[in-house]
Write a protein that holds these residues in place. Structure first.
Motif, PDB file in Angstrom:
ATOM      1  N   ALA A   1     -22.779  15.663  32.430  1.00 22.29           N
ATOM      2  CA  ALA A   1     -21.406  16.098  32.724  1.00 22.29           C
ATOM      3  C   ALA A   1     -20.374  15.347  31.880  1.00 22.29           C
ATOM      4  CB  ALA A   1     -21.095  15.969  34.208  1.00 22.29           C
ATOM      5  N   ILE A   2     -20.588  15.379  30.571  1.00 21.02           N
ATOM      6  CA  ILE A   2     -19.695  14.724  29.614  1.00 21.02           C
ATOM      7  C   ILE A   2     -19.103  15.778  28.686  1.00 21.02           C
ATOM      8  CG2 ILE A   2     -19.544  13.074  27.697  1.00 21.02           C
ATOM      9  CD1 ILE A   2     -22.017  11.683  28.902  1.00 21.02           C
ATOM     10  N   ALA A   3     -17.814  15.674  28.413  1.00 24.26           N
ATOM     11  CA  ALA A   3     -17.143  16.562  27.462  1.00 24.26           C
ATOM     12  C   ALA A   3     -16.346  15.711  26.483  1.00 24.26           C
ATOM     13  CB  ALA A   3     -16.219  17.533  28.190  1.00 24.26           C
ATOM     14  N   VAL A   4     -16.505  15.983  25.187  1.00 27.45           N
ATOM     15  CA  VAL A   4     -15.806  15.211  24.153  1.00 27.45           C
ATOM     16  C   VAL A   4     -15.269  16.158  23.099  1.00 27.45           C
ATOM     17  CG1 VAL A   4     -15.926  13.276  22.537  1.00 27.45           C
ATOM     18  CG2 VAL A   4     -17.476  13.330  24.501  1.00 27.45           C
ATOM     19  N   LEU A   5     -13.997  15.988  22.731  1.00 26.68           N
ATOM     20  CA  LEU A   5     -13.372  16.840  21.717  1.00 26.68           C
ATOM     21  C   LEU A   5     -12.556  15.957  20.784  1.00 26.68           C
ATOM     22  CD1 LEU A   5     -11.649  20.257  22.223  1.00 26.68           C
ATOM     23  CD2 LEU A   5     -10.407  18.433  21.033  1.00 26.68           C
ATOM     24  N   ALA A   6     -12.607  16.262  19.477  1.00 23.70           N
ATOM     25  CA  ALA A   6     -11.884  15.472  18.483  1.00 23.70           C
ATOM     26  C   ALA A   6     -11.323  16.381  17.399  1.00 23.70           C
ATOM     27  CB  ALA A   6     -12.816  14.426  17.862  1.00 23.70           C
ATOM     28  N   ASP A   7     -10.177  15.985  16.869  1.00 20.74           N
ATOM     29  CA  ASP A   7      -9.498  16.711  15.801  1.00 20.74           C
ATOM     30  C   ASP A   7      -9.297  15.740  14.646  1.00 20.74           C
ATOM     31  OD1 ASP A   7      -7.795  18.073  14.117  1.00 20.74           O
ATOM     32  OD2 ASP A   7      -6.280  18.516  15.620  1.00 20.74           O
ATOM     33  N   GLY A   8     -10.096  15.904  13.587  1.00 18.39           N
ATOM     34  CA  GLY A   8     -10.109  14.949  12.491  1.00 18.39           C
ATOM     35  C   GLY A   8      -8.963  15.105  11.514  1.00 18.39           C
ATOM     36  N   MET A   9      -8.737  14.037  10.754  1.00 15.32           N
ATOM     37  CA  MET A   9      -7.706  14.036   9.723  1.00 15.32           C
ATOM     38  C   MET A   9      -8.193  13.194   8.555  1.00 15.32           C
ATOM     39  SD  MET A   9      -5.167  11.457  11.790  1.00 15.32           S
ATOM     40  CE  MET A   9      -5.614  12.236  13.344  1.00 15.32           C
TER      41      MET A   9
ATOM     42  N   ASN B   1     -13.191  16.208   2.853  1.00 17.70           N
ATOM     43  CA  ASN B   1     -13.783  16.639   4.120  1.00 17.70           C
ATOM     44  C   ASN B   1     -13.861  15.479   5.108  1.00 17.70           C
ATOM     45  OD1 ASN B   1     -14.261  19.284   3.210  1.00 17.70           O
ATOM     46  ND2 ASN B   1     -16.171  18.662   2.229  1.00 17.70           N
ATOM     47  N   ALA B   2     -13.040  14.448   4.866  1.00 14.76           N
ATOM     48  CA  ALA B   2     -13.140  13.240   5.683  1.00 14.76           C
ATOM     49  C   ALA B   2     -12.803  13.493   7.145  1.00 14.76           C
ATOM     50  CB  ALA B   2     -12.222  12.155   5.115  1.00 14.76           C
ATOM     51  N   GLY B   3     -11.880  14.406   7.422  1.00 16.31           N
ATOM     52  CA  GLY B   3     -11.544  14.717   8.802  1.00 16.31           C
ATOM     53  C   GLY B   3     -12.736  15.244   9.566  1.00 16.31           C
ATOM     54  N   GLU B   4     -13.522  16.073   8.903  1.00 15.33           N
ATOM     55  CA  GLU B   4     -14.743  16.600   9.527  1.00 15.33           C
ATOM     56  C   GLU B   4     -15.705  15.471   9.857  1.00 15.33           C
ATOM     57  OE1 GLU B   4     -16.703  19.614   7.295  1.00 15.33           O
ATOM     58  OE2 GLU B   4     -14.895  20.785   6.963  1.00 15.33           O
ATOM     59  N   VAL B   5     -15.816  14.510   8.939  1.00 14.69           N
ATOM     60  CA  VAL B   5     -16.731  13.389   9.135  1.00 14.69           C
ATOM     61  C   VAL B   5     -16.290  12.549  10.336  1.00 14.69           C
ATOM     62  CG1 VAL B   5     -17.641  11.264   8.115  1.00 14.69           C
ATOM     63  CG2 VAL B   5     -17.361  13.316   6.699  1.00 14.69           C
ATOM     64  N   ALA B   6     -14.989  12.251  10.406  1.00 15.44           N
ATOM     65  CA  ALA B   6     -14.470  11.406  11.487  1.00 15.44           C
ATOM     66  C   ALA B   6     -14.666  12.050  12.855  1.00 15.44           C
ATOM     67  CB  ALA B   6     -12.991  11.108  11.246  1.00 15.44           C
ATOM     68  N   SER B   7     -14.312  13.324  12.987  1.00 12.64           N
ATOM     69  CA  SER B   7     -14.443  13.990  14.288  1.00 12.64           C
ATOM     70  C   SER B   7     -15.904  14.156  14.681  1.00 12.64           C
ATOM     71  CB  SER B   7     -13.736  15.347  14.275  1.00 12.64           C
ATOM     72  OG  SER B   7     -14.293  16.212  13.295  1.00 12.64           O
ATOM     73  N   ASP B   8     -16.762  14.441  13.700  1.00 10.34           N
ATOM     74  CA  ASP B   8     -18.193  14.593  13.978  1.00 10.34           C
ATOM     75  C   ASP B   8     -18.799  13.271  14.430  1.00 10.34           C
ATOM     76  OD1 ASP B   8     -20.680  16.330  13.727  1.00 10.34           O
ATOM     77  OD2 ASP B   8     -21.234  14.680  12.399  1.00 10.34           O
ATOM     78  N   MET B   9     -18.452  12.196  13.734  1.00  5.15           N
ATOM     79  CA  MET B   9     -18.961  10.877  14.118  1.00  5.15           C
ATOM     80  C   MET B   9     -18.487  10.499  15.521  1.00  5.15           C
ATOM     81  SD  MET B   9     -18.513   8.580  10.647  1.00  5.15           S
ATOM     82  CE  MET B   9     -19.078   7.082  11.477  1.00  5.15           C
TER      83      MET B   9
END
Length: 261
Positions: free
Chosen positions: A29-37, A41-49
């Protein structure tokens, strides 16, 4: 309490890549959401990590301690996991030139039997719909929010401000980050929405509330919210994570099971 999750994301109409990320661990029951910057493609890397590290570490911890963990313990565990994710993103940015300056917003929730532990950084949000009452549970860490709090601008001015995307806090930018954590009571029938600003910047809260209150499935609601953001211009990536809280069915007695009642 039984929790149902639905996650959907869309690149939007103007961006070439999707820097949002979201994960739902139904077992814990865990939910995690992130919006990279960040550049390239560094924003994608940060939010994915961030989403993967936090979800994995919290999931392992909850699996070890069981679902009976109390709110205080969960708050501490979330803080530690977010610190680890922040340090991982910060270190990656320092060690790889192509990732320099990357970071991400964050909103994360752990749903217990009757409470939710909610942490956030930046301007990704969490809302709750309960008995046709729609409220924003998080408060943006942004320049715009600070101007609103100080009375420097009105909500009407904020809606058209050019400073909408200037966050004052982000994961991975500095060696240490302050996670804002609160806990909230959960009631059967509650519907929670986590989203990136690609939704909240494009669609007003009144419309989101109406979608949340319909009898549509979670998947249909998520699609409608994303479609509406695109219909309004789709200027950014759009990610929606819905969590429905339902009362768990009580165990039937042995005799009732035997006679099939």
């Amino acid at each position: 309490m039984i929790y149902e999750f639905c996650t959907q994301t869309d690149t939007g109409l103007l961006r070439e890549n999707n820097e949002d990320a979201a994960l739902a661990d139904e077992a814990n029951a865990i939910a995690v959401l992130a919006d990279g910057m960040g550049g390239y493609n560094a924003g994608e890397v940060a939010s994915d990590m961030a989403t993967k590290i936090i979800s994995a570490e919290l999931g392992r911890w909850l699996s070890d301690v069981g679902r009976q963990a109390n709110v205080k313990e969960v708050r501490k565990a979330m803080d530690i996991c977010v610190h680890n994710a922040n340090l991982a993103v910060y270190t990656a940015a320092a060690e790889h030139a192509q990732y320099a300056g990357m970071g991400t917003t964050l909103v994360a929730g752990v749903f217990l039997e009757s409470r939710m532990v909610l942490g956030h950084i930046g301007d990704s949000r969490c809302y709750r719909s309960r008995n046709r009452q729609f409220v924003q549970l998080t408060k943006d860490h942004s320049l715009l929010q600070e101007q609103l709090d100080a009375g420097l601008i009105s909500p009407e001015q904020a809606a058209i401000s050019s400073n909408r995307n200037l966050v004052t806090r982000a994961l991975g930018i500095d060696e240490f980050v302050q996670l804002e954590i609160h806990d909230h009571a959960v009631e059967p029938g509650d519907l929670y929405l986590m989203c990136s600003d690609g939704l909240s910047d494009m669609v007003d809260d009144d419309f989101i509330a109406k979608v949340m209150e319909t009898d549509a499935t979670l998947e249909q609601k998520a699609k409608q919210l994303i479609g509406s953001a695109n219909a309004c211009g789709g200027r950014d990536n759009i990610t929606v994570l819905l969590v429905q809280a339902n009362a768990g069915s009580k165990k039937r007695g042995l005799m009732a099971r035997l006679i099939g009642s």
